[in-house]
Design a protein around this motif. Structure first.
Motif, PDB file in Angstrom:
ATOM      1  N   GLN A  14      -2.045   5.250   9.684  1.00 15.99           N
ATOM      2  CA  GLN A  14      -1.988   6.685   9.228  1.00 15.99           C
ATOM      3  C   GLN A  14      -2.861   6.675   8.119  1.00 15.99           C
ATOM      4  OE1 GLN A  14       2.141   7.188   8.251  1.00 15.99           O
ATOM      5  NE2 GLN A  14       2.797   7.728  10.315  1.00 15.99           N
ATOM      6  N   LEU A  15      -3.161   5.879   7.125  1.00 18.29           N
ATOM      7  CA  LEU A  15      -3.854   5.940   6.029  1.00 18.29           C
ATOM      8  C   LEU A  15      -5.123   6.023   6.569  1.00 18.29           C
ATOM      9  CD1 LEU A  15      -1.858   3.867   3.449  1.00 18.29           C
ATOM     10  CD2 LEU A  15      -2.104   6.229   3.412  1.00 18.29           C
ATOM     11  N   LEU A  16      -5.647   4.962   7.527  1.00 14.07           N
ATOM     12  CA  LEU A  16      -7.021   4.771   8.080  1.00 14.07           C
ATOM     13  C   LEU A  16      -7.416   6.144   8.517  1.00 14.07           C
ATOM     14  CD1 LEU A  16      -6.849   1.214   9.539  1.00 14.07           C
ATOM     15  CD2 LEU A  16      -7.848   2.082   7.212  1.00 14.07           C
ATOM     16  N   ALA A  17      -6.390   6.752   9.354  1.00 13.83           N
ATOM     17  CA  ALA A  17      -6.661   7.990  10.008  1.00 13.83           C
ATOM     18  C   ALA A  17      -7.053   9.051   8.848  1.00 13.83           C
ATOM     19  CB  ALA A  17      -5.522   8.474  10.952  1.00 13.83           C
ATOM     20  N   GLU A  18      -6.342   9.073   8.058  1.00 12.51           N
ATOM     21  CA  GLU A  18      -6.431  10.089   6.707  1.00 12.51           C
ATOM     22  C   GLU A  18      -7.781   9.920   5.908  1.00 12.51           C
ATOM     23  OE1 GLU A  18      -2.922  10.056   4.525  1.00 12.51           O
ATOM     24  OE2 GLU A  18      -1.582  10.837   6.180  1.00 12.51           O
ATOM     25  N   GLY A  19      -8.678   8.653   6.035  1.00 15.45           N
ATOM     26  CA  GLY A  19      -9.827   8.544   5.544  1.00 15.45           C
ATOM     27  C   GLY A  19     -10.037   7.218   4.658  1.00 15.45           C
ATOM     28  N   TYR A  20      -8.523   6.684   4.346  1.00 14.96           N
ATOM     29  CA  TYR A  20      -8.687   5.536   3.499  1.00 14.96           C
ATOM     30  C   TYR A  20      -9.030   4.375   4.303  1.00 14.96           C
ATOM     31  CZ  TYR A  20      -5.182   7.930   0.415  1.00 14.96           C
ATOM     32  OH  TYR A  20      -4.738   8.667  -0.683  1.00 14.96           O
ATOM     33  N   ASP A  21      -9.643   3.275   3.614  1.00 15.73           N
ATOM     34  CA  ASP A  21      -9.983   1.988   4.152  1.00 15.73           C
ATOM     35  C   ASP A  21      -9.134   0.811   3.417  1.00 15.73           C
ATOM     36  OD1 ASP A  21     -11.097   1.636   1.856  1.00 15.73           O
ATOM     37  OD2 ASP A  21     -13.243   2.033   2.505  1.00 15.73           O
ATOM     38  N   ALA A  26      -5.924  -1.286  -1.090  1.00 15.92           N
ATOM     39  CA  ALA A  26      -5.661  -2.363  -1.946  1.00 15.92           C
ATOM     40  C   ALA A  26      -5.742  -1.848  -3.426  1.00 15.92           C
ATOM     41  CB  ALA A  26      -6.488  -3.555  -1.685  1.00 15.92           C
ATOM     42  N   LYS A  27      -6.821  -1.131  -3.446  1.00 15.54           N
ATOM     43  CA  LYS A  27      -7.134  -0.534  -5.084  1.00 15.54           C
ATOM     44  C   LYS A  27      -5.796   0.377  -5.553  1.00 15.54           C
ATOM     45  CE  LYS A  27     -10.382   2.085  -7.704  1.00 15.54           C
ATOM     46  NZ  LYS A  27     -11.894   2.993  -7.642  1.00 15.54           N
ATOM     47  N   ARG A  28      -5.300   1.112  -4.575  1.00 19.98           N
ATOM     48  CA  ARG A  28      -4.101   1.648  -4.842  1.00 19.98           C
ATOM     49  C   ARG A  28      -2.840   0.849  -5.345  1.00 19.98           C
ATOM     50  NH1 ARG A  28      -3.210   7.455  -3.995  1.00 19.98           N
ATOM     51  NH2 ARG A  28      -5.157   8.321  -3.844  1.00 19.98           N
ATOM     52  N   VAL A  29      -2.629  -0.231  -4.456  1.00 18.53           N
ATOM     53  CA  VAL A  29      -1.735  -1.138  -4.866  1.00 18.53           C
ATOM     54  C   VAL A  29      -1.903  -1.730  -6.115  1.00 18.53           C
ATOM     55  CG1 VAL A  29      -0.684  -3.496  -3.946  1.00 18.53           C
ATOM     56  CG2 VAL A  29      -1.040  -1.605  -2.264  1.00 18.53           C
ATOM     57  N   LYS A  30      -3.171  -2.430  -6.252  1.00 23.40           N
ATOM     58  CA  LYS A  30      -3.162  -3.046  -7.562  1.00 23.40           C
ATOM     59  C   LYS A  30      -3.395  -2.135  -8.893  1.00 23.40           C
ATOM     60  CE  LYS A  30      -6.896  -5.882  -9.617  1.00 23.40           C
ATOM     61  NZ  LYS A  30      -8.431  -6.583  -9.528  1.00 23.40           N
ATOM     62  N   ALA A  31      -3.601  -0.735  -8.597  1.00 19.98           N
ATOM     63  CA  ALA A  31      -3.233   0.028  -9.854  1.00 19.98           C
ATOM     64  C   ALA A  31      -1.954   0.384  -9.925  1.00 19.98           C
ATOM     65  CB  ALA A  31      -4.241   1.388  -9.402  1.00 19.98           C
ATOM     66  N   GLY A  32      -0.942  -0.053  -9.140  1.00 20.22           N
ATOM     67  CA  GLY A  32       0.446   0.099  -9.491  1.00 20.22           C
ATOM     68  C   GLY A  32       1.028   1.637  -9.017  1.00 20.22           C
ATOM     69  N   GLU A  33       0.156   2.253  -8.138  1.00 14.29           N
ATOM     70  CA  GLU A  33       0.383   3.517  -7.526  1.00 14.29           C
ATOM     71  C   GLU A  33       1.314   3.424  -6.231  1.00 14.29           C
ATOM     72  OE1 GLU A  33      -2.911   6.093  -6.976  1.00 14.29           O
ATOM     73  OE2 GLU A  33      -3.884   5.374  -8.582  1.00 14.29           O
ATOM     74  N   TRP A  34       0.970   2.378  -5.497  1.00  8.77           N
ATOM     75  CA  TRP A  34       1.652   2.106  -4.316  1.00  8.77           C
ATOM     76  C   TRP A  34       2.104   0.595  -4.188  1.00  8.77           C
ATOM     77  CZ3 TRP A  34      -2.504   4.057  -0.311  1.00  8.77           C
ATOM     78  CH2 TRP A  34      -2.729   5.124  -0.141  1.00  8.77           C
ATOM     79  N   VAL A  35       3.149   0.196  -3.399  1.00  5.58           N
ATOM     80  CA  VAL A  35       3.650  -0.951  -3.027  1.00  5.58           C
ATOM     81  C   VAL A  35       3.787  -1.303  -1.933  1.00  5.58           C
ATOM     82  CG1 VAL A  35       5.994  -0.221  -3.266  1.00  5.58           C
ATOM     83  CG2 VAL A  35       5.476  -2.646  -4.023  1.00  5.58           C
ATOM     84  N   ARG A  36       3.495  -2.534  -1.568  1.00  6.99           N
ATOM     85  CA  ARG A  36       3.297  -2.761   0.014  1.00  6.99           C
ATOM     86  C   ARG A  36       4.887  -3.408   0.403  1.00  6.99           C
ATOM     87  NH1 ARG A  36       0.453  -7.644   3.207  1.00  6.99           N
ATOM     88  NH2 ARG A  36       2.078  -8.946   2.282  1.00  6.99           N
ATOM     89  N   VAL A  37       5.627  -2.594   1.388  1.00  8.61           N
ATOM     90  CA  VAL A  37       7.066  -3.002   1.592  1.00  8.61           C
ATOM     91  C   VAL A  37       7.121  -3.864   2.813  1.00  8.61           C
ATOM     92  CG1 VAL A  37       7.734  -0.791   0.508  1.00  8.61           C
ATOM     93  CG2 VAL A  37       7.298  -0.767   3.014  1.00  8.61           C
ATOM     94  N   ARG A  38       6.104  -4.140   3.583  1.00 12.60           N
ATOM     95  CA  ARG A  38       6.078  -5.073   4.618  1.00 12.60           C
ATOM     96  C   ARG A  38       4.486  -4.828   4.996  1.00 12.60           C
ATOM     97  NH1 ARG A  38       8.776  -6.072   8.610  1.00 12.60           N
ATOM     98  NH2 ARG A  38       7.469  -5.598  10.395  1.00 12.60           N
ATOM     99  N   HIS A  39       4.149  -5.862   5.884  1.00 13.59           N
ATOM    100  CA  HIS A  39       2.878  -5.731   6.337  1.00 13.59           C
ATOM    101  C   HIS A  39       2.318  -4.676   7.016  1.00 13.59           C
ATOM    102  CE1 HIS A  39      -0.871  -7.661   7.674  1.00 13.59           C
ATOM    103  NE2 HIS A  39      -0.725  -7.018   9.072  1.00 13.59           N
ATOM    104  N   GLY A  40       1.436  -3.812   6.490  1.00 17.84           N
ATOM    105  CA  GLY A  40       1.070  -2.627   6.905  1.00 17.84           C
ATOM    106  C   GLY A  40       1.683  -1.416   6.738  1.00 17.84           C
ATOM    107  N   ALA A  41       2.723  -1.444   5.654  1.00 14.14           N
ATOM    108  CA  ALA A  41       3.629  -0.206   4.962  1.00 14.14           C
ATOM    109  C   ALA A  41       3.613  -0.229   3.724  1.00 14.14           C
ATOM    110  CB  ALA A  41       4.872  -0.467   5.960  1.00 14.14           C
ATOM    111  N   TYR A  42       3.552   0.876   3.149  1.00 17.59           N
ATOM    112  CA  TYR A  42       3.405   1.082   1.755  1.00 17.59           C
ATOM    113  C   TYR A  42       4.390   2.136   1.270  1.00 17.59           C
ATOM    114  CZ  TYR A  42      -0.779  -1.669   2.648  1.00 17.59           C
ATOM    115  OH  TYR A  42      -1.627  -2.620   3.110  1.00 17.59           O
ATOM    116  N   THR A  43       4.737   2.356   0.176  1.00 16.27           N
ATOM    117  CA  THR A  43       5.511   3.464  -0.461  1.00 16.27           C
ATOM    118  C   THR A  43       4.972   3.589  -1.914  1.00 16.27           C
ATOM    119  OG1 THR A  43       7.624   4.521  -0.490  1.00 16.27           O
ATOM    120  CG2 THR A  43       7.408   2.299  -1.317  1.00 16.27           C
TER     121      THR A  43
END
Length: 309
Positions: A14-21, A26-43
């Motif tokens: 879904q994120l790729l379809a919205e324009g993310y790569d 990974a940048k959002r995860v590293k910045a502490g905005e998102w967390v990966r809950v399982r492979h290919g899924a974030y919150t």
């Protein structure tokens, strides 16, 4: 609506379809905005950090359903967070899903797929997510957890009136030949709607497991006029002994607005003194640590009962 378990699950596709790569994700995860809950899924990290173990398992389950290639229902121990059921003693390492097509599922990291006949009334909707009903969840838990942990789930669902003893027996009659149901009948016989907490349920299990005389749960105490002035957690009227389980939940329940916990403790102590004065009985108090050493605790209770007798 603010329950963090309702937090949005974002799939990589879904994120790729919205324009993310992958780099921006990974940048959002590293910045502490998102967390990966399982492979290919974030919150969102803010919601994730507010969750306990059961809540996080619920979010992972939502992600697993969203990624599933076939129609599935959240089941077994994974259904407990969606019914606000306790998860004490349950293993939440895997997400349990049941396929609706009755076929065997393929092995997948972090997921255990089940197959089983699903009948009308087995499935409920929880915020757009299909979850096994409280009745079926209670029964399914007995196939993957031990007797004590299963009792905590079943008794809670009975106490909160999400199911009934009759409903459990009726549905169990249709699954007696399922695998791993060897102790399901025992769990149903020991569970009780009168248990108000995990601590009380485990205390009752301790009495059964250690061969003690079985106490009466939520025994009512009357004053000289026949008015019920208190209910003790457990009582052995024939021995003149009652037992109270001292857990944090009990004192939170008695806590008045703006009051400290110490005040509730004092009030509970006075209540105990009143019960002893009215009945002439002796009181046993146990805490969580006592449940961790069942043989010693049972020995202490047995000595109390023999002394009273």
């Amino acid at each position: 609506m603010n329950d963090p378990r309702r937090g949005q699950v974002m799939l990589r596709s879904q994120l790729l379809a919205e324009g993310y790569d992958d780099r921006s994700i990974a940048k959002r995860v590293k910045a502490g905005e998102w967390v990966r809950v399982r492979h290919g899924a974030y919150t969102e990290r803010a919601s994730w950090d507010r969750l306990d173990e059961a809540g996080r398992h619920a979010v992972v389950a939502r992600a697993a359903v969203a990624q599933s290639k076939t129609d599935v229902v959240v089941s077994h121990v994974s259904g407990t967070p969606f019914h606000d059921s306790p998860t004490w003693g349950l293993c939440l390492d895997l997400v349990h899903l049941t396929r609706v097509d009755g076929r065997a599922g393929r092995a997948e990291a972090g997921i255990r797929q089940h197959r089983g006949t699903i009948i009308e009334g087995d499935i409920v909707d929880r915020d757009g997510l299909l979850v096994m009903s409280p009745t079926r969840t209670a029964l399914e838990v007995t196939t993957v957890a031990d007797v004590e942990a299963s009792m905590c789930v079943v008794s809670h669902l009975l106490h909160t009136k999400q199911t009934t003893a009759a409903a459990l027996q009726e549905r169990y009659a249709l699954m007696m030949h399922w695998p791993d149901t060897l102790h399901t009948d025992l769990v149903l016989r020991l569970s009780d709607h009168r248990f108000e907490s995990v601590g009380e349920t485990r205390t009752y299990y301790l009495c059964w497991r250690e061969g003690l005389p079985m106490p009466e749960p939520q025994y009512e105490i009357e004053d000289e006029r026949g008015r019920v002035i208190h209910r003790v957690d457990f009582a052995w009227p024939e021995y003149g002994v009652f037992l109270e389980f001292d857990g944090l939940v009990k004192y939170e329940k008695y806590l008045k607005e703006g009051e400290r916990a110490s005040a509730a403790v004092v009030r509970e102590k006075r209540r105990e003194e009143l019960v002893c004065r009215l009945t002439g009985w002796r009181c046993i108090r146990i805490v969580w640590a006592d449940l961790a050493r069942p043989a010693q605790t049972a020995g202490m209770i047995r000595r109390f009962l023999h002394a009273a007798a």
